[in-house]
Design a protein around this motif. Structure first.
Motif: not given
Length: 327
Positions: A134-149
């Motif tokens: 890919s030429d780039g990416s956008v996103g969010f930390d899904n590991v952080q999300s699962g860890d928090l809950v």
């Protein structure tokens, strides 16, 4: 997570992240809405029926309009339908849009289309995490999300059920491997803590969340913890728990994404105790900014938006997260 990502790492006191100026160095005359060039960016999300995707698409369009020199195209893919997504992407490649931002239903199935687009000079960015080629990416930390809950759920279980004797359910969405942290972290942490998971099924809608919770409660009346891959699945479970007559103080339900309905359910109190919330305005702006950076070759092309846990323990932040959805 990989170090190519950077968090913006700031929060406004009111809790609303402003769309802000573009990080691209493209020359725009935004005040007069005149542009050296208008760029076309296509954004494809495979679960278009989800509350979060609906809200995000509106924010991305608004961020493009605010820029003044960006036109945003949206697809209409639902329920991770690969053929629907492929048809839309093929039309964008034929049209020669400047950039495509996509969360692929199946990454390998779209590799040929990605290569075709790039050969035509188009930029291909991936949503929810970087992928090879890919030429780039956008996103969010899904590991952080699962860890928090997961950590929040286990802290509640330790206090409410110190002797254990309850079970849990976790919903997944296995075709979308980039989201795996959302279910892998709860599954891993629950196993280590001795909390038995009796249901692990793909689900990202309220309808299936309710059905899974109903079926699981019939087979396992001791089900008291339900973690949704998103708020939609968790909200469906909430209805099932209410219908089963389970007291709110006896159950822990949490979602992920931080949709307005999920966050408002947290605010109302009861069994819906938390949502791992993505900072929506920040994410929408990064889709525009990173696409422009990839197109022009100037600026940051990889970026990850932070996630924070919305709970009643911090009502001011909870209100701020809800306010993201108010245009």
């Amino acid at each position: 997570m990989t170090s190519i990502f950077q968090h913006r790492g700031y929060f406004l006191a009111a809790g609303l992240l402003a769309a802000g100026a573009s990080f691209s160095s493209v020359t725009f005359a935004a005040d007069t809405k005149t542009c050296e060039k208008t760029y076309t960016i296509g954004f494809s999300h495979p679960v278009g029926e989800s509350q979060f995707a609906i809200a995000l698409k509106k924010k991305v369009v608004a961020a493009g309009e605010k820029n003044g020199c960006v036109k945003v195209l949206l697809d209409n893919t639902h329920q991770s339908n690969l053929e629907s997504q492929r048809a839309t992407l093929e039309s964008w490649v034929t049209r020669r849009v400047d950039a495509i931002v996509v969360l692929p239903v199946e990454a390998t199935a779209l590799d040929g289309l990605r290569i075709q687009a790039q050969k035509k000079g188009m930029k291909w960015l991936t949503y929810a995490g970087a992928t090879k080629g890919s030429d780039g990416s956008v996103g969010f930390d899904n590991v952080q999300s699962g860890d928090l809950v997961a950590k929040d759920a286990l802290a509640w279980v330790k206090k409410r059920y110190p002797d254990g004797k309850i079970t849990a359910a976790v919903t997944t969405l296995t075709p979308l491997k980039g989201f795996a942290g959302r279910w892998e972290e709860p599954l891993k942490q629950f196993k280590a803590a001795g909390l038995t998971v009796v249901s692990q099924q793909d689900c990202a809608t309220q309808a299936c969340g309710m059905q899974i919770a109903e079926d699981t409660l019939r087979q396992h009346p001791d089900l008291r913890v339900f973690i949704g891959i998103n708020d939609d699945a968790a909200l469906g479970a909430l209805r099932a728990f209410k219908n089963a007559g389970i007291k709110p103080e006896d159950a822990y339900i949490a979602g992920q994404d931080g949709t307005v309905e999920g966050l408002e359910a947290v605010k109302q109190g009861g069994a819906y105790r938390a949502s791992a919330a993505i900072l929506l305005d920040d994410l929408a702006q990064s889709i525009i900014d990173n696409s422009l950076a990839a197109i022009t070759g100037k600026g940051r092309t990889n970026y990850e938006t932070a996630v924070e846990l919305g709970t009643q323990r911090n009502p001011q932040r909870l209100d701020a997260l809800i306010a993201q959805y108010k245009d």
